[in-house]
Scaffold this motif. Sequence first.
Motif, PDB file in Angstrom:
ATOM      1  N   ALA A 118       0.832  -1.209   0.000  1.00  0.00           N
ATOM      2  CA  ALA A 118       0.000   0.000   0.000  1.00  0.00           C
ATOM      3  C   ALA A 118       0.866   1.258   0.000  1.00  0.00           C
ATOM      4  N   CYS A 119       1.960   1.207   0.730  1.00  0.00           N
ATOM      5  CA  CYS A 119       2.893   2.345   0.767  1.00  0.00           C
ATOM      6  C   CYS A 119       3.512   2.572  -0.615  1.00  0.00           C
ATOM      7  N   ALA A 120       3.922   1.488  -1.264  1.00  0.00           N
ATOM      8  CA  ALA A 120       4.502   1.597  -2.608  1.00  0.00           C
ATOM      9  C   ALA A 120       3.475   2.143  -3.596  1.00  0.00           C
ATOM     10  N   ALA A 121       2.230   1.672  -3.486  1.00  0.00           N
ATOM     11  CA  ALA A 121       1.171   2.134  -4.390  1.00  0.00           C
ATOM     12  C   ALA A 121       0.894   3.620  -4.183  1.00  0.00           C
ATOM     13  N   GLN A 122       0.856   4.041  -2.904  1.00  0.00           N
ATOM     14  CA  GLN A 122       0.597   5.456  -2.619  1.00  0.00           C
ATOM     15  C   GLN A 122       1.708   6.334  -3.188  1.00  0.00           C
ATOM     16  N   MET A 123       2.969   5.923  -2.967  1.00  0.00           N
ATOM     17  CA  MET A 123       4.088   6.694  -3.520  1.00  0.00           C
ATOM     18  C   MET A 123       4.024   6.733  -5.044  1.00  0.00           C
ATOM     19  N   TYR A 124       3.725   5.596  -5.658  1.00  0.00           N
ATOM     20  CA  TYR A 124       3.698   5.517  -7.125  1.00  0.00           C
ATOM     21  C   TYR A 124       2.654   6.467  -7.706  1.00  0.00           C
ATOM     22  N   THR A 131       7.135   3.878 -12.540  1.00  0.00           N
ATOM     23  CA  THR A 131       7.031   2.448 -12.240  1.00  0.00           C
ATOM     24  C   THR A 131       8.403   1.895 -11.869  1.00  0.00           C
ATOM     25  N   GLY A 132       9.399   2.187 -12.704  1.00  0.00           N
ATOM     26  CA  GLY A 132      10.756   1.727 -12.418  1.00  0.00           C
ATOM     27  C   GLY A 132      11.339   2.371 -11.178  1.00  0.00           C
ATOM     28  N   PHE A 133      11.074   3.667 -10.977  1.00  0.00           N
ATOM     29  CA  PHE A 133      11.633   4.369  -9.816  1.00  0.00           C
ATOM     30  C   PHE A 133      11.068   3.820  -8.509  1.00  0.00           C
ATOM     31  N   THR A 134       9.752   3.623  -8.460  1.00  0.00           N
ATOM     32  CA  THR A 134       9.130   3.095  -7.234  1.00  0.00           C
ATOM     33  C   THR A 134       9.640   1.692  -6.930  1.00  0.00           C
ATOM     34  N   TYR A 135       9.811   0.894  -7.970  1.00  0.00           N
ATOM     35  CA  TYR A 135      10.366  -0.456  -7.772  1.00  0.00           C
ATOM     36  C   TYR A 135      11.757  -0.375  -7.155  1.00  0.00           C
ATOM     37  N   GLN A 136      12.592   0.538  -7.656  1.00  0.00           N
ATOM     38  CA  GLN A 136      13.951   0.679  -7.133  1.00  0.00           C
ATOM     39  C   GLN A 136      13.942   1.109  -5.668  1.00  0.00           C
ATOM     40  N   VAL A 137      13.043   1.994  -5.294  1.00  0.00           N
ATOM     41  CA  VAL A 137      12.961   2.464  -3.900  1.00  0.00           C
ATOM     42  C   VAL A 137      12.580   1.333  -2.969  1.00  0.00           C
ATOM     43  N   PHE A 138      11.566   0.565  -3.327  1.00  0.00           N
ATOM     44  CA  PHE A 138      11.075  -0.478  -2.423  1.00  0.00           C
ATOM     45  C   PHE A 138      11.838  -1.798  -2.581  1.00  0.00           C
ATOM     46  N   PHE A 139      12.787  -1.812  -3.484  1.00  0.00           N
ATOM     47  CA  PHE A 139      13.697  -2.953  -3.574  1.00  0.00           C
ATOM     48  C   PHE A 139      14.837  -2.818  -2.566  1.00  0.00           C
ATOM     49  N   LEU A 140      14.984  -1.621  -1.990  1.00  0.00           N
ATOM     50  CA  LEU A 140      16.015  -1.401  -0.972  1.00  0.00           C
ATOM     51  C   LEU A 140      15.697  -2.198   0.290  1.00  0.00           C
ATOM     52  N   PRO A 141      16.710  -2.576   1.072  1.00  0.00           N
ATOM     53  CA  PRO A 141      16.448  -3.268   2.342  1.00  0.00           C
ATOM     54  C   PRO A 141      16.005  -2.273   3.420  1.00  0.00           C
ATOM     55  N   PHE A 142      14.947  -2.636   4.151  1.00  0.00           N
ATOM     56  CA  PHE A 142      14.473  -1.841   5.279  1.00  0.00           C
ATOM     57  C   PHE A 142      14.606  -2.711   6.523  1.00  0.00           C
ATOM     58  N   CYS A 143      15.645  -2.450   7.289  1.00  0.00           N
ATOM     59  CA  CYS A 143      15.931  -3.353   8.406  1.00  0.00           C
ATOM     60  C   CYS A 143      15.974  -2.642   9.754  1.00  0.00           C
ATOM     61  N   GLY A 144      15.669  -1.350   9.785  1.00  0.00           N
ATOM     62  CA  GLY A 144      15.682  -0.627  11.053  1.00  0.00           C
ATOM     63  C   GLY A 144      14.272  -0.340  11.539  1.00  0.00           C
ATOM     64  N   SER A 145      14.051   0.891  11.953  1.00  0.00           N
ATOM     65  CA  SER A 145      12.731   1.307  12.424  1.00  0.00           C
ATOM     66  C   SER A 145      11.736   1.311  11.270  1.00  0.00           C
ATOM     67  N   ASN A 146      10.480   0.995  11.593  1.00  0.00           N
ATOM     68  CA  ASN A 146       9.435   1.042  10.556  1.00  0.00           C
ATOM     69  C   ASN A 146       8.488   2.220  10.777  1.00  0.00           C
ATOM     70  N   GLU A 147       8.894   3.203  11.610  1.00  0.00           N
ATOM     71  CA  GLU A 147       8.071   4.381  11.872  1.00  0.00           C
ATOM     72  C   GLU A 147       8.393   5.468  10.850  1.00  0.00           C
ATOM     73  N   LEU A 148       7.421   5.762  10.021  1.00  0.00           N
ATOM     74  CA  LEU A 148       7.574   6.752   8.953  1.00  0.00           C
ATOM     75  C   LEU A 148       7.053   8.089   9.473  1.00  0.00           C
ATOM     76  N   PRO A 162       5.502   5.043 -17.065  1.00  0.00           N
ATOM     77  CA  PRO A 162       6.662   4.135 -17.113  1.00  0.00           C
ATOM     78  C   PRO A 162       7.837   4.597 -16.262  1.00  0.00           C
ATOM     79  N   VAL A 163       8.070   5.925 -16.203  1.00  0.00           N
ATOM     80  CA  VAL A 163       9.212   6.445 -15.450  1.00  0.00           C
ATOM     81  C   VAL A 163       9.092   6.094 -13.973  1.00  0.00           C
TER      82      VAL A 163
END
Length: 302
Positions: free
Chosen positions: A87-93, A148-165, A145-146
């Motif tokens: 849902a976060c990825a969809a909202q950003m996209y 789509t690829g950018f959002t994929y790259q952002v959420f392909f990153l590892p998120f291993c710390g805090s999850n508070e946005l 198209p622009v």
Amino acid sequence: MGFILLGFSDIPDLQGLLFGVFLIIYVTILMGNSLIIIITKTEPSLQTPMYFFLGNFSSLEICYVSVTVPRLLVDLCRQTRNISFLACAAQMYFFLVFGAIECLLLTAMAYDRYVAICHPLLYPLLMNRRLCVQLAAGCWVSGIPVHTGFTYQVFFLPFCGSNELNHFFCDVPPVLKLACGDTFMIDILIYVIAVLVVTIPFMLILASYVRIIETILKLTSATGRAKAFSTCSSHLMVVSLFFGSGLITYLRPNSSHSIGMDKFLSLFYTSVTPILNPMIYCLRNKDVMVALGRFLQKSFML
């Protein structure tokens, strides 16, 4: 598996007030832009390229604000503010796509004004119905198209710390702050996309208005100059509000980002600018005001 949108949880005593304020803003945006869409579709006097693009712009504003404000309203009413990864990825996209479309659509509107004022005799030929539809369709499709690829790259990153946005929606800067991987390539992509989608359209708009102002100043009639300025001033005000806040947000160095300033700027271009746009276009445009008056008169008579 997801994030927690902190939003405005740091001011718990104002949650009810904020809900009321944002609800009024959202309803006003929906009503104002819906009225513009209706009158640009139904009023015979507004069947011109300028108002065709204005109707598209109002439709876009409804989509744009609906990506963030409804979720904010829901979060202000509940204690748990979890948002799933998807849902976060969809909202950003969708937020990025609609933002890119707005940049391109404002550029198309500037081109329309340029042709109308600088080449008035060729205006009916150049800005025909087919070209207007093609320009509008190109604006609506180009951002897909622009981002789509950018959002994929952002959420392909590892998120291993805090999850508070610490934000009220999944914008790029706060999400990147939670990533524990190397974000150098993403930062480069942000600048590249910002140049392509924001800076170049902004420069084209500025170039159009330089030519427009030069042409207006050459007019001998004071009435003609005043009319030409009035048809362009509304669009120029909207451009300044939208591009100004967007450029400050995304092209600032990371070191100058602060949570408070990011939230304020985000509120400005997600809520304040969309609520001002219908007012600017209606109050500063005599044709729209007359058409709106006729429409409301007909509605109350039914």
